[in-house]
Design a protein around this motif. Sequence first.
Motif, mmCIF file in Angstrom:
data_model
loop_
_atom_site.group_PDB
_atom_site.id
_atom_site.type_symbol
_atom_site.label_atom_id
_atom_site.label_comp_id
_atom_site.label_asym_id
_atom_site.label_seq_id
_atom_site.Cartn_x
_atom_site.Cartn_y
_atom_site.Cartn_z
ATOM 1 N N LEU A 21 23.671 -39.653 3.931
ATOM 2 C CA LEU A 21 24.219 -38.772 4.343
ATOM 3 C C LEU A 21 23.769 -37.800 5.709
ATOM 4 O O LEU A 21 24.798 -37.729 6.793
ATOM 5 C CB LEU A 21 24.645 -37.537 3.322
ATOM 6 N N GLN A 22 22.791 -37.776 5.981
ATOM 7 C CA GLN A 22 22.096 -37.204 7.065
ATOM 8 C C GLN A 22 22.316 -38.257 8.351
ATOM 9 O O GLN A 22 22.599 -37.764 9.429
ATOM 10 C CB GLN A 22 20.566 -36.802 7.045
ATOM 11 N N ALA A 23 22.246 -39.474 8.033
ATOM 12 C CA ALA A 23 22.228 -40.539 9.043
ATOM 13 C C ALA A 23 23.677 -40.488 9.593
ATOM 14 O O ALA A 23 24.005 -40.565 10.535
ATOM 15 C CB ALA A 23 21.701 -42.063 8.480
ATOM 16 N N TYR A 24 24.556 -40.632 8.493
ATOM 17 C CA TYR A 24 26.100 -40.493 8.849
ATOM 18 C C TYR A 24 26.435 -39.366 9.660
ATOM 19 O O TYR A 24 27.009 -39.563 10.595
ATOM 20 C CB TYR A 24 26.930 -40.658 7.604
ATOM 21 N N ASP A 25 25.767 -38.117 9.398
ATOM 22 C CA ASP A 25 26.160 -37.153 10.072
ATOM 23 C C ASP A 25 25.634 -37.089 11.463
ATOM 24 O O ASP A 25 26.367 -36.635 12.706
ATOM 25 C CB ASP A 25 25.611 -35.653 9.456
ATOM 26 N N ASN A 26 24.518 -37.662 11.464
ATOM 27 C CA ASN A 26 23.812 -37.716 13.050
ATOM 28 C C ASN A 26 24.749 -38.711 13.980
ATOM 29 O O ASN A 26 24.632 -38.596 15.014
ATOM 30 C CB ASN A 26 22.469 -38.453 12.790
ATOM 31 N N LEU A 27 25.617 -39.476 13.346
ATOM 32 C CA LEU A 27 26.360 -40.377 14.258
ATOM 33 C C LEU A 27 27.637 -39.882 14.695
ATOM 34 O O LEU A 27 28.080 -40.329 15.792
ATOM 35 C CB LEU A 27 26.893 -41.689 13.462
ATOM 36 N N ASN A 28 28.093 -38.728 14.127
ATOM 37 C CA ASN A 28 29.189 -37.847 14.602
ATOM 38 C C ASN A 28 30.382 -38.945 15.010
ATOM 39 O O ASN A 28 31.029 -38.674 16.062
ATOM 40 C CB ASN A 28 28.571 -36.919 15.757
ATOM 41 N N TYR A 95 31.274 -47.378 6.961
ATOM 42 C CA TYR A 95 31.758 -47.317 6.001
ATOM 43 C C TYR A 95 31.256 -46.180 5.041
ATOM 44 O O TYR A 95 29.896 -46.366 4.804
ATOM 45 C CB TYR A 95 32.051 -48.407 5.042
ATOM 46 N N PHE A 96 31.841 -45.164 5.205
ATOM 47 C CA PHE A 96 31.136 -43.861 4.345
ATOM 48 C C PHE A 96 31.974 -43.766 3.083
ATOM 49 O O PHE A 96 32.977 -43.626 3.052
ATOM 50 C CB PHE A 96 31.270 -42.687 5.146
ATOM 51 N N PHE A 97 31.329 -43.460 1.846
ATOM 52 C CA PHE A 97 31.950 -43.303 0.583
ATOM 53 C C PHE A 97 31.260 -42.100 -0.220
ATOM 54 O O PHE A 97 30.134 -41.993 -0.122
ATOM 55 C CB PHE A 97 32.016 -44.532 -0.134
ATOM 56 N N ARG A 98 32.390 -41.560 -1.067
ATOM 57 C CA ARG A 98 31.926 -40.570 -1.947
ATOM 58 C C ARG A 98 32.517 -40.779 -3.258
ATOM 59 O O ARG A 98 33.800 -40.651 -3.209
ATOM 60 C CB ARG A 98 32.031 -39.268 -1.520
ATOM 61 N N VAL A 99 31.490 -41.222 -4.167
ATOM 62 C CA VAL A 99 32.251 -41.550 -5.705
ATOM 63 C C VAL A 99 32.507 -40.027 -6.392
ATOM 64 O O VAL A 99 31.409 -39.282 -6.227
ATOM 65 C CB VAL A 99 31.401 -42.601 -6.600
ATOM 66 N N ILE A 100 33.610 -39.747 -6.751
ATOM 67 C CA ILE A 100 33.796 -38.311 -7.332
ATOM 68 C C ILE A 100 33.736 -38.359 -8.731
ATOM 69 O O ILE A 100 34.690 -38.598 -9.638
ATOM 70 C CB ILE A 100 35.258 -37.748 -7.100
#
Length: 144
Positions: A21-28, A95-100
């Motif tokens: 999540l942090q790595a994804y956020d850092n890409l902006n 590709y970013f995903f979140r399983v609910i």
Amino acid sequence: MAQQSEINPVQIFDFAVAEELQAYDNLNLDASHANLLDPSASEENINEVITSWSDFHQRIGQHLADNEFSWNIEANDIQVIHKIYFDPTGQVTNYFFRVISSQVTEETRNEYARLVSDFIETERIDYTMSTQFAQCGKTRMAVN
């Protein structure tokens, strides 16, 4: 760290893993990729955008079924939030995903990410633009 294919430099990020999540956020990525599912970003092409999104997810679902993927939970369906980033040709770049569902294990999420990675090595969304773009939203997937 986020999964990355050796053939295709696509990065896959799982929301449930803090480091990813942090790595994804850092890409902006949202700053450089318009979300085409936002009608203000794709005004006259919104129907084509929605059709391409639906088709892409149906093909992912078929790939999961063809590979006998199971979420391994007791439910009829599951929601997944997707943030998919494309180059101008429709090739996935991130590709970013979140399983609910708190019932889905890390092992199952890893298998899901692996199968999606396999799929996007060869598949594109049926949509192109002159710039990079994103399609972000929720889908409901059947649980086998």
